[in-house]
Design a protein around this motif. Structure first.
Motif, mmCIF file in Angstrom:
data_model
loop_
_atom_site.group_PDB
_atom_site.id
_atom_site.type_symbol
_atom_site.label_atom_id
_atom_site.label_comp_id
_atom_site.label_asym_id
_atom_site.label_seq_id
_atom_site.Cartn_x
_atom_site.Cartn_y
_atom_site.Cartn_z
ATOM 1 N N GLN A 138 -3.491 -34.259 -26.636
ATOM 2 C CA GLN A 138 -2.530 -35.232 -26.097
ATOM 3 C C GLN A 138 -2.515 -36.460 -26.982
ATOM 4 O O GLN A 138 -3.555 -36.857 -27.512
ATOM 5 C CB GLN A 138 -2.921 -35.652 -24.666
ATOM 6 C CG GLN A 138 -1.861 -36.529 -24.015
ATOM 7 C CD GLN A 138 -2.195 -36.875 -22.561
ATOM 8 O OE1 GLN A 138 -3.280 -36.583 -22.067
ATOM 9 N NE2 GLN A 138 -1.241 -37.519 -21.892
ATOM 10 N N GLU A 147 -0.243 -44.251 -20.900
ATOM 11 C CA GLU A 147 0.216 -42.891 -20.585
ATOM 12 C C GLU A 147 -0.962 -41.911 -20.561
ATOM 13 O O GLU A 147 -1.113 -41.123 -19.631
ATOM 14 C CB GLU A 147 1.248 -42.461 -21.631
ATOM 15 C CG GLU A 147 1.852 -41.092 -21.361
ATOM 16 C CD GLU A 147 2.729 -40.651 -22.508
ATOM 17 O OE1 GLU A 147 3.659 -41.395 -22.860
ATOM 18 O OE2 GLU A 147 2.453 -39.561 -23.052
ATOM 19 N N ASN A 185 -3.391 -42.885 -17.630
ATOM 20 C CA ASN A 185 -2.883 -42.679 -16.263
ATOM 21 C C ASN A 185 -2.299 -41.295 -16.025
ATOM 22 O O ASN A 185 -2.229 -40.847 -14.888
ATOM 23 C CB ASN A 185 -1.841 -43.744 -15.914
ATOM 24 C CG ASN A 185 -2.478 -45.117 -15.878
ATOM 25 O OD1 ASN A 185 -3.599 -45.262 -15.400
ATOM 26 N ND2 ASN A 185 -1.799 -46.105 -16.426
ATOM 27 N N ARG A 186 -1.869 -40.656 -17.103
ATOM 28 C CA ARG A 186 -1.301 -39.311 -16.920
ATOM 29 C C ARG A 186 -1.921 -38.345 -17.925
ATOM 30 O O ARG A 186 -1.243 -37.877 -18.854
ATOM 31 C CB ARG A 186 0.224 -39.356 -17.079
ATOM 32 C CG ARG A 186 0.921 -40.065 -15.939
ATOM 33 C CD ARG A 186 2.413 -39.898 -16.007
ATOM 34 N NE ARG A 186 3.009 -40.551 -17.180
ATOM 35 C CZ ARG A 186 3.229 -41.848 -17.284
ATOM 36 N NH1 ARG A 186 2.894 -42.654 -16.302
ATOM 37 N NH2 ARG A 186 3.777 -42.358 -18.374
ATOM 38 N N ALA A 192 -3.023 -35.100 -19.783
ATOM 39 C CA ALA A 192 -2.288 -33.832 -19.805
ATOM 40 C C ALA A 192 -3.073 -32.699 -19.164
ATOM 41 O O ALA A 192 -2.516 -31.656 -18.849
ATOM 42 C CB ALA A 192 -1.941 -33.475 -21.249
ATOM 43 N N GLY A 225 -8.639 -35.678 -18.555
ATOM 44 C CA GLY A 225 -8.928 -36.631 -17.486
ATOM 45 C C GLY A 225 -10.414 -36.919 -17.416
ATOM 46 O O GLY A 225 -10.841 -38.071 -17.319
ATOM 47 N N TYR A 248 -6.598 -32.213 -5.602
ATOM 48 C CA TYR A 248 -6.187 -33.077 -6.721
ATOM 49 C C TYR A 248 -7.422 -33.696 -7.381
ATOM 50 O O TYR A 248 -8.451 -33.891 -6.727
ATOM 51 C CB TYR A 248 -5.307 -34.222 -6.222
ATOM 52 C CG TYR A 248 -3.920 -33.776 -5.803
ATOM 53 C CD1 TYR A 248 -2.891 -33.689 -6.742
ATOM 54 C CD2 TYR A 248 -3.659 -33.458 -4.473
ATOM 55 C CE1 TYR A 248 -1.629 -33.280 -6.352
ATOM 56 C CE2 TYR A 248 -2.392 -33.048 -4.080
ATOM 57 C CZ TYR A 248 -1.385 -32.963 -5.027
ATOM 58 O OH TYR A 248 -0.136 -32.557 -4.644
ATOM 59 N N GLY A 284 -4.686 -42.823 -9.152
ATOM 60 C CA GLY A 284 -4.051 -41.845 -10.042
ATOM 61 C C GLY A 284 -4.435 -40.444 -9.623
ATOM 62 O O GLY A 284 -5.603 -40.183 -9.326
ATOM 63 N N TYR A 333 -3.793 -36.120 -10.383
ATOM 64 C CA TYR A 333 -3.138 -35.029 -11.091
ATOM 65 C C TYR A 333 -3.657 -33.709 -10.573
ATOM 66 O O TYR A 333 -4.812 -33.563 -10.176
ATOM 67 C CB TYR A 333 -3.255 -35.135 -12.607
ATOM 68 C CG TYR A 333 -4.555 -35.636 -13.145
ATOM 69 C CD1 TYR A 333 -5.462 -34.741 -13.677
ATOM 70 C CD2 TYR A 333 -4.849 -36.997 -13.140
ATOM 71 C CE1 TYR A 333 -6.646 -35.204 -14.178
ATOM 72 C CE2 TYR A 333 -6.043 -37.457 -13.639
ATOM 73 C CZ TYR A 333 -6.947 -36.554 -14.160
ATOM 74 O OH TYR A 333 -8.114 -36.995 -14.650
#
Lengths: 264, 349
Positions: B211, B217, B220-221, B223, B228, B266, B345, B347
């Motif tokens: 990533q 980005e 917080n997000r 891939a 993470g 999650y 956050g 994912y």
């Protein structure tokens, strides 16, 4: 109790070794007297042979430097097929009986043999010439220089070269300005060892080039022709020369250790 | 400025696979990833030590695949610095100028300018062995910058430094980068370094660039879960969403969060800097999460103070030194952790 017995035995053996080795050397060293020095310096043949030996072994060392440094660098830096064979070739001359090394050299550099004929084209002959003396000394001693330089190069991190090249240096410049100075003390040690080994060489030199006479050959010649008394003065001087070189070597090695400690 | 297009490079058993990214002039990219992920190999490829098997390397619009190492417009500072031990500070900085055969006067001027910029102008005659870690770092930076090359490569230059020197050098790198308008590619395994210094973060794993994007980005997000976990080491939990009550739960511990799928698991992250600590429960706040807990430990840090709180689950809050002093927190003290639902956050797994 047992430990004390063990220590005593080992100490006795240690003292025995010291006596065996040190006695002849000390005996020779204490023989140095004004009369002996005067005798040696009045005999022009001895003086000439001592200076010739120092000079020839120095040339052998410089020749060793020219060929040995690139060899040592390649062996230190690169892995390649046949590296083990090359390392063995570098080490083997030290293992040969030196008279056998002389025969080996004569069998190829002699005037009737392959390399002898090739070099003769350029006016270079080895049998009973200065070139023969230098070649004999070189052959039996170059591995000391190569191995010492190789260890020196191994200590220089390859990233120092990368950084030098990143700063604009060519490969040759990075070698000359960074690698060589960093490995200098090991190269210098190797040079001194090679020089010392070269000037003490007898076997290979006596077979390939009896003349011009080096000091070790002259010691042998004086001994066989006139006896112990006449071979001793030049022997004493040669032992002193070797001792000075040895002290010089130890001094350099000590300096290097101190320097390395500071760097870490 | 720097463009890598589908770079593939094999060295021994390890392969860099299909690496592509673009850095604009003046951007700061941190490549993060675990040890052995290929970060340094990529850096050394850009530097010119390794040649890619496939792909294109462009620097300032010029293809560099076959350009000799010494001709590439990049400066480098390694973790071990590799200062020349037989040269003093001046000679180290002047090395490249000497190679370029600049006159003595020009060399002296450029070295003095670089040394003044890095605040080491009083050290020029010192031998390398007599410098502190931070001073050596500055010399290495000065040596890399003296030629005025536009791209600076940093290979974990801060990892051998103590916390105070590291913080000092990090600030120095920021200053240099802004004042010189440098483009920087920085390899590290320290995510905090990356968060502090960079505009962009690239995550490398097993020879792949998994990533790359702006810091916010990637943070917080991420891939993937792996990314993470790499980026987020604190306040990261697996939680089940209970849609009827809009709660993410791990056992009895629950957080408020809207709009997720029911009963799905999650990976949840709450940035430590988004958690406010209070000695009393806050009545008038828009934050939907207010949890009670006990302070377990306090760790002073370069970027503030990390307070570990047991609130049924271990949470970390990052406070400024000033806030910490005002609250006078101590282990065992009861506090309230307050954070907004949009600070949580999530994912999917």
């Amino acid at each position: 109790m047992k430990s004390s017995f063990f220590n005593t035995i080992f100490k006795i053996l240690f003292v025995l070794l010291l006596i065996l080795v040190a006695a002849p050397v000390i005996n020779m060293l204490v023989s140095l007297s004004p009369e002996l020095i005067s005798y040696v310096f009045q005999d022009k043949e001895i003086v000439r042979s001592i200076f010739f030996t120092l000079e020839a072994s120095l040339y052998a060392t410089l020749f060793g430097l020219l060929l040995g440094i690139p060899t040592a660098y390649l062996l230190a830096r690169h892995e390649f097929w046949g590296k083990g064979v090359i390392e063995a070739i570098v080490d083997i001359p030290v293992m040969f009986p030196h008279s056998a090394a002389g025969i080996a050299l004569l069998s190829i550099y002699g005037s009737r043999f392959l390399f002898g004929k090739m070099f003769a084209v350029f006016g270079i002959e080895f049998v009973d010439t200065v070139f023969g003396v230098i070649l004999g000394m070189f052959f039996v001693s170059f591995s000391y220089l190569v191995n010492s330089a190789k260890e020196g190069f191994k200590k220089v991190d390859v990233h120092l070269e990368y950084v030098a090249r990143n700063l604009g240096a060519s490969r040759f410049q990075s070698f000359w300005k960074v690698v060589l100075p960093c490995a200098f003390s090991d190269i210098l040690s190797g040079m001194i060892m090679m020089w010392a080994r070269g000037l003490s060489e007898f076997g290979a030199v006596v077979i390939l080039a009896y003349h011009p006479m080096t000091a070790p050959v002259m010691i042998y010649e004086r001994f066989t022709s006139f006896g112990l008394q006449y071979s001793k003065p030049i022997s004493v001087i040669m032992i002193y020369i070797s001792l000075i070189i040895f002290i010089l070597l130890r001094f350099i090695q000590h300096k290097t250790k101190v320097k390395d400690k500071r760097k870490t | 400025m720097l463009t890598l297009g589908h770079i593939t490079l094999k060295k021994g058993d390890f392969t860099l696979k299909d690496i592509s990214f673009h850095l604009k002039a003046g951007e700061y990219l941190n490549l993060v990833g675990p040890t052995g992920s290929g970060k340094t190999m990529l850096l050394e490829m850009i530097m010119g030590i390794n040649t890619p098997a496939h792909g294109t390397l462009m620097i300032n619009g010029k293809e560099m695949n076959r350009e000799a190492l010494q001709k590439r417009p990049v400066g480098i500072v390694y973790q071990n610095l590799y200062l020349f031990p037989h040269k003093n500070v001046f000679e180290n900085i002047a090395f490249s100028l000497h190679i370029m055969r600049l006159s003595k006067k020009e060399r002296e001027k450029k070295v003095e300018d670089a040394a003044r910029f890095l605040k080491i102008d009083s050290l020029l005659e010192r031998s390398i062995q007599h410098l502190s870690g931070g001073e050596k770092q500055r010399v290495a930076l000065a040596r890399a910058l003296v030629l005025g090359r536009p791209l600076l490569l940093l290979d974990e230059p801060l990892s051998a430094l103590d916390a105070i020197t590291k913080w000092e050098i990090m600030q120095e790198i920021q200053r240099i980068r802004h004042e010189k308008g440098l483009t920087v590619l920085h390899v590290t395994h320290d995510i905090e370094e990356a968060l502090f210094l960079s505009d962009k973060i690239g995550v490398m794993m097993n020879g792949e660039l998994r990533q790359i994007g702006p810091v916010e980005e990637v943070v917080n997000r991420p891939a993937s879960v792996e990314i993470g976990k790499l980026i987020r080491k604190e306040n990261l939990f697996r939680m089940i969403y209970k849609k009827s009550r809009s709660l993410l739960c791990k056992g009895d511990f629950c957080l408020y969060k809207e709009g997720l799928e029911a009963k799905k698991e999650y990976l949840v992250h709450i940035p430590p800097e988004d958690i406010i600590l209070s000695l009393k429960p806050m009545q008038e706040t828009s934050a939907r999460n207010c949890l009670k807990g006990d302070v377990r430990s306090v760790i002073h840090h370069n970027m503030g103070v990390k307070v570990h709180v047991d609130a049924g689950i271990s949470l970390v809050s990052l406070l400024t030194q000033r806030s910490f002093r005002q609250m006078a927190l101590e282990p065992g003290q009861t506090v309230y952790l307050i954070f907004k639902s949009n600070a949580v956050g999530v994912y999917g797994l």
